[in-house]
Motif scaffolding. Sequence first.
Motif, PDB file in Angstrom:
ATOM      1  N   VAL A   1      14.477 -14.638  19.523  1.00 51.45           N
ATOM      2  CA  VAL A   1      14.427 -15.751  18.575  1.00 51.45           C
ATOM      3  C   VAL A   1      14.847 -15.281  17.188  1.00 51.45           C
ATOM      4  O   VAL A   1      15.580 -15.957  16.484  1.00 51.45           O
TER       5      VAL A   1
ATOM      6  N   ARG B   1      10.838 -14.965  22.690  1.00 54.54           N
ATOM      7  CA  ARG B   1      10.180 -15.965  23.515  1.00 54.54           C
ATOM      8  C   ARG B   1      10.037 -15.420  24.942  1.00 54.54           C
ATOM      9  O   ARG B   1      10.995 -14.879  25.509  1.00 54.54           O
TER      10      ARG B   1
ATOM     11  N   VAL C   1       6.148 -17.645  21.770  1.00 51.00           N
ATOM     12  CA  VAL C   1       6.928 -16.811  20.855  1.00 51.00           C
ATOM     13  C   VAL C   1       6.030 -15.692  20.337  1.00 51.00           C
ATOM     14  O   VAL C   1       5.007 -15.950  19.694  1.00 51.00           O
TER      15      VAL C   1
END
Length: 287
Positions: free
Chosen positions: A7, A65, A101
């Motif tokens: 991410v 993630r 996350v």
Amino acid sequence: MNALTVVRAGALTTVQDLGRPGYAHLGVPRSGALDEPAHRLANRLVGNAARCATLETTVNGCALRTGAAVTFAVTGAPCPVRVDGRPAAWGAPVRAPAGAVVEVGPASAGLRSYLAFAGGVAVPPVLGSRSRDLLSGLGPEPLVDGASLPLGPVCGPPGAADAVPCAAPPTAELVLPLVPGPRDDWFTGDALRTLAGGGFRVSPASNRVGLRTEGPALRRAREGELPSEGVVLGAVQVPPDGRPVVFLADHPTTGGYPVVGVVPAPALAGAAQAVPGVAVRFVPVRG
């Protein structure tokens, strides 16, 4: 197969394991985690073997993630850890659900944090290692946003410990033991006293190849240059500007500048965490 999606890659996040020793004669550095004790501890906390690959972050962490529920741990430079925005433990195993996350925040001290996932990061190995070598370019590319990282099969249960000892990053002074030689005779007696007298600090030009220093220049006792010769992890090479450079994991395997001494490998974890401006003191010891 479980996999992670990047991410936020951070300033520099690389895959690292224990490196690829045994190829120096081919010009291939060992590489591997710069703060090896932190890498080993992260793996231990999630039940991995020490050889499993972790993620080495630099300065501002990273975020990934999860594709499935997984146990992770963060060690090395202290930093905030979050799962879906909620605070999580640093230096302990944490269970993250599928789709969560996992975020490693900026280092509050030191430079490099280590993020281990149960099963290890299972990118394809190169010459027996999954480590990224920034000097030669071997191994997986540094993380980029959107990349996918496979995880290996879970090796064992998470480590069970109420507390585990780990060295704090050097914040005021980095003390490095130094075994003199093989080319300390290339320098004046004053230069060797200068080396042991302090006055050095970590340069912002430092990286995984070497910890560069700022401070007094070491004067040579002889002119000229050496033919290139083998150099080892921890070698303290002195280029023409006279400022010592401590070779770290991605160092070249040969060099032509004289090596005034060698820092034993166990002392290099502190060098991996020393931020620019930290004082550096070399302490001569017997080999």
